[in-house]
Scaffold this active site. Structure first.
Site, PDB file in Angstrom:
ATOM      1  N   GLU A  45       0.831  -1.200   0.000  1.00  0.00           N
ATOM      2  CA  GLU A  45       0.000   0.000   0.000  1.00  0.00           C
ATOM      3  C   GLU A  45       0.870   1.257   0.000  1.00  0.00           C
ATOM      4  OE1 GLU A  45      -3.864   1.678   2.540  1.00  0.00           O
ATOM      5  OE2 GLU A  45      -2.583   0.117   3.378  1.00  0.00           O
ATOM      6  N   LYS A 114      -9.236   3.300  -2.686  1.00  0.00           N
ATOM      7  CA  LYS A 114      -9.599   2.516  -1.516  1.00  0.00           C
ATOM      8  C   LYS A 114     -11.013   2.873  -1.073  1.00  0.00           C
ATOM      9  CE  LYS A 114      -7.444   1.042   2.852  1.00  0.00           C
ATOM     10  NZ  LYS A 114      -6.278   1.265   3.759  1.00  0.00           N
ATOM     11  N   CYS A 175      -5.738  -3.307   1.851  1.00  0.00           N
ATOM     12  CA  CYS A 175      -5.527  -3.427   3.300  1.00  0.00           C
ATOM     13  C   CYS A 175      -6.820  -3.554   4.109  1.00  0.00           C
ATOM     14  CB  CYS A 175      -4.682  -2.266   3.807  1.00  0.00           C
ATOM     15  SG  CYS A 175      -3.908  -2.602   5.423  1.00  0.00           S
ATOM     16  N   SER A 357      21.244  -1.436  33.877  1.00  0.00           N
ATOM     17  CA  SER A 357      21.099  -1.356  35.332  1.00  0.00           C
ATOM     18  C   SER A 357      21.291  -2.687  36.042  1.00  0.00           C
ATOM     19  CB  SER A 357      19.705  -0.822  35.666  1.00  0.00           C
ATOM     20  OG  SER A 357      18.713  -1.790  35.321  1.00  0.00           O
ATOM     21  N   GLY A 358      21.305  -3.774  35.298  1.00  0.00           N
ATOM     22  CA  GLY A 358      21.332  -5.082  35.933  1.00  0.00           C
ATOM     23  C   GLY A 358      19.941  -5.628  36.195  1.00  0.00           C
ATOM     24  N   GLY A 359      18.899  -4.869  35.763  1.00  0.00           N
ATOM     25  CA  GLY A 359      17.523  -5.313  35.918  1.00  0.00           C
ATOM     26  C   GLY A 359      16.968  -5.904  34.641  1.00  0.00           C
ATOM     27  N   ASP A 361      14.444  -4.990  32.524  1.00  0.00           N
ATOM     28  CA  ASP A 361      14.103  -4.176  31.359  1.00  0.00           C
ATOM     29  C   ASP A 361      15.335  -3.815  30.536  1.00  0.00           C
ATOM     30  OD1 ASP A 361      11.440  -4.261  32.043  1.00  0.00           O
ATOM     31  OD2 ASP A 361      11.488  -2.396  33.178  1.00  0.00           O
ATOM     32  N   SER A 362      16.369  -3.304  31.188  1.00  0.00           N
ATOM     33  CA  SER A 362      17.566  -2.942  30.431  1.00  0.00           C
ATOM     34  C   SER A 362      18.246  -4.184  29.865  1.00  0.00           C
ATOM     35  CB  SER A 362      18.536  -2.144  31.305  1.00  0.00           C
ATOM     36  OG  SER A 362      19.005  -2.906  32.395  1.00  0.00           O
TER      37      SER A 362
END
Length: 706
Positions: A45, A114, A175, A357-359, A361-362
């Site tokens: 498209e 469309k 689409c 950070s060691g967590g 998410d990161s």
């Protein structure tokens, strides 16, 4: 006697307003289709200008340059002897339409506008285009003079029509029309159309591929026929990633499957299918044939051309294939990684900077970059010259060839652990181990001198020194002391992103990666303008629940044992003082809600359109075995209070990969206000009244038992 046709559909990595690049990719796809024997080529498209032009559709330049590209396509020898179906905006009688322009041998056969526009969630097509409302009707479109000179046509058909070649009939969908309750392919099929085409600009959302495949296969299961779906792929310059998935189906089965995630800019699928299989399939569906006898006919544009070959008896036909779906964990490892690659190569930056950070998410963000490096190495190993050229430009090394993902990650990713006096040794160790296992260039530093300097300025001016709650301070002091650490990390991240390569004698700068997940954004559990404020965020549209599963997947698939400790550790911001050297602060305790609950709140708020009271009613049944009505009420009120107080933070969210339909990103997706009465007095009173009634009824039931 068979009637074998070879058809081609595409997935192209088009870029909004990149007319030169888009033209090159369209021509390449047509050339590949012809070389594979196809006599009909379908593209995505709005492929000429790129789907995500947004308000650039208002500009006359966008229409002008689209016409210029169309002229170049018509004039190219590559487009001869194949029906080409391309997408672009067209102005017809001063109205702008989203169109397919179908042409053959320098003559435009049909401009098909469309009829149903996407106007929900991320889509705003009604803002820029008008749907064609005259079903089964056409009118003459006056071509601009630049095209008249090429086509030798003054006017061409414009509207809702189908193509009639010597051997078959072809009809177009665009689409959204596939997703409507009464799709055009239904009536077109009843009117004898045997080949349906669908040009899409459909973006990736986790777990969406099943729906798309089901719609295509069901369209041909009920009505018979051949269905071609083309789609945009890659990042079109925004938060969305278009995930390809081009396909060819016939009579309810898939005969060609394109890649859902790929670094190839041009992908062309072809299938050779027998039209007689469509006709025999339809012949025995008596209900379909009865409906066909009553359908209103479509205008037919006669085309002096055949899709089949006259000598095709020995030509092999394509065999059905089993669609291969990715798990959600695989989708996270592939989609955001491809999105990052497009951002990196198109921005011409030299890599990424990630506060690690060691967590969880990161770590997930680091894994996405590592997955990107793996995909780049795989693409180069498979002979993708464009990916190799991009890597060499990004790294400014004309003879470099990436082979090892860890080695490439060391060149493209700089990770940084920014410790404070409130950081634990465990998170520092986990960050260092993960960086070593993925190969990133890792830096460790302390932000304490910067924090003391900023607090010193405040104390010098006011004569007061704030302290944490654990040391006797107020909640305001406690929050401010946490926020100053988080914001200093953002300043340091941008300083290092701009100058760390300079300090190492390398060219360029780095894109700063954000690491806030969709659930934290929803609740506003982040510091405004802290290290969640970044250039882009590959995990900002992914829930914590899915990220945890993704990190588990990466640990096993990529052999990263450092992730085991990250998975088993509690989520913590580490912004408050340690207790005997141990973390005393956890995210879920701070929020008063679990991440699993936040995902549920998010889906009910956005997808189910639930306000406070209706959410309370829904959760009463959902959590009937785990929570009392009063507990449900408290959770709902806590969520809406926090959500509304922090809604202003959504206006500054880092642009994030869009992977969840409950994303709170207000810039493009979540169009809600950001100033609320956070007490919600009327709504919460309705909830409290209902709780009292339920408790009274429960007490009455107990009294009756006695």
């Amino acid at each position: 006697m068979g009637r074998k046709v070879t058809v081609a559909t595409c997935a192209l990595n088009q870029w909004a307003l990149d007319f030169e690049g888009n033209l090159h990719r369209i021509l390449r796809s047509i050339e590949i289709a012809k070389n594979k024997g196809a006599r009909y080529r379908l593209g995505p498209e709005l492929e000429i200008c790129g789907y995500g032009c947004w308000d650039h559709y208002y500009e006359s330049d966008t229409l002008l340059h689209s016409l210029e590209v169309l002229k170049a396509l018509l004039e190219s020898p590559v487009t001869q002897d194949i029906i080409c179906d391309v997408g672009m905006p067209v102005m017809h009688r001063n109205v702008r339409y989203n169109c397919r322009v179908i042409f053959l041998n320098r003559r435009i056969l049909l401009i098909r506008p469309k009829t149903a526009l996407a106007n929900q969630a991320n889509y705003r097509e009604l803002r820029w285009f008008t749907p064609w409302a005259r079903s089964r009707q056409t009118e003459e479109h006056l071509l601009p003079r630049t095209l008249q000179d090429v086509t030798n046509q003054d006017t061409v058909p414009f509207g809702d029509a189908v193509l009639a070649t010597w051997d078959t009939c072809v009809g177009s969908e665009i689409c959204e029309e596939l997703w409507t309750p009464h799709s055009p392919h239904i009536d077109m099929g009843l009117d004898g159309v045997e080949i349906f085409t669908n040009a899409s600009g459909s973006h990736h959302v986790l777990r969406k591929a099943h729906t798309r495949v089901d719609l295509v296969t069901m369209a041909t299961t009920k009505n018979g026929g051949i269905y071609l779906l083309a789609n945009q792929k890659g990042c079109d310059g925004d938060r969305l990633y278009y995930d390809g998935c081009a396909m060819v189906a016939m009579n309810g089965s898939v005969f060609a499957q394109g890649a859902q995630f790929s670094l190839d800019d041009v992908e062309v699928l072809t299938a050779t299918l027998d039209l007689e299989d469509v006709r025999s399939y339809r012949a025995e569906i008596s209900s379909r044939n009865l409906a066909a006898s009553r359908v209103s006919p479509y205008p037919r544009v006669k085309v002096d051309f055949a899709l089949s070959c006259s000598e095709d008896l020995l030509q092999p036909v394509s065999a059905p294939v089993q669609w291969r779906y990715h798990s959600p964990e695989e989708e996270i490892s592939l989609g955001p990684a491809c999105w990052l690659w497009d951002f990196l190569r198109r921005s011409r930056q030299a890599g990424f900077f990630l506060p690690l950070s060691g967590g969880l998410d990161s770590a997930a963000c680091a894994c996405v970059v590592y997955s990107m490096c793996r995909q780049v190495c795989q693409a180069v190993a498979s002979g993708n010259e464009e990916v190799l050229a991009d890597v060499r430009v990004i790294l400014d090394q004309s003879s470099y060839t990436p082979q090892d993902p860890r080695e490439l990650c060391g060149r493209l990713l700089t990770t940084c652990y920014m410790a404070s006096e409130n950081s634990s040794q465990e998170t520092c160790r986990r960050a260092r181990e993960l960086a070593g296992q993925i190969g990133s260039h890792h830096v460790g530093l302390s932000i304490d001198p910067a924090v003391r300097a900023v607090l010193g300025i405040f104390s010098l001016v006011t004569g007061k020194s704030p302290v944490f709650a654990a040391q006797g301070g107020s909640s305001r002091e406690n929050l401010a002391l946490q926020n100053v650490q988080a914001r200093i990390r953002m300043v340091i991240a941008y300083l290092f992103a701009q100058l760390s390569l300079w300090s190492r004698g390398a060219r360029g700068g780095l894109l700063v990666l954000g690491t806030t997940n969709v659930d934290e954004s929803l609740l506003g559990y982040l510091t405004k303008y802290d290290c969640s404020s970044a250039d882009i965020n590959p995990i900002g549209g992914v829930s914590k629940t899915d990220l945890r599963a993704f990190v588990q997947f990466c640990m096993e698939r990529f052999q990263l044992p450092a992730l085991q400790g990250i998975l088993s550790a509690p989520a913590t911001a580490e912004l408050e003082p340690l207790a005997n050297g141990q973390v005393s602060q956890t995210d879920e305790e701070d929020m008063g809600l679990t991440y699993v609950e936040l995902s549920i709140f998010g889906r009910l708020r956005k997808t189910a359109k639930a306000g406070p009271y209706s959410m309370f009613c829904k959760l009463l049944n959902m959590w009937t075995n785990t929570c009392t009505p009063r507990q449900v009420a408290e959770k709902v009120k806590r969520f809406f209070s926090k959500y509304s107080m922090n809604r202003h933070k959504m206006t500054t969210l880092t642009p994030a990969y869009h992977a969840e339909n409950y994303s709170p990103d207000d810039n493009r997706f979540d169009l809600r206000p950001f100033l609320y009465n956070a007490a919600w007095p009327w709504q919460f009173q309705r909830i409290d009244t209902q709780v009292l009634q339920l408790e009274w009824k429960a007490q009455q039931d107990l009294d009756d038992l006695d």
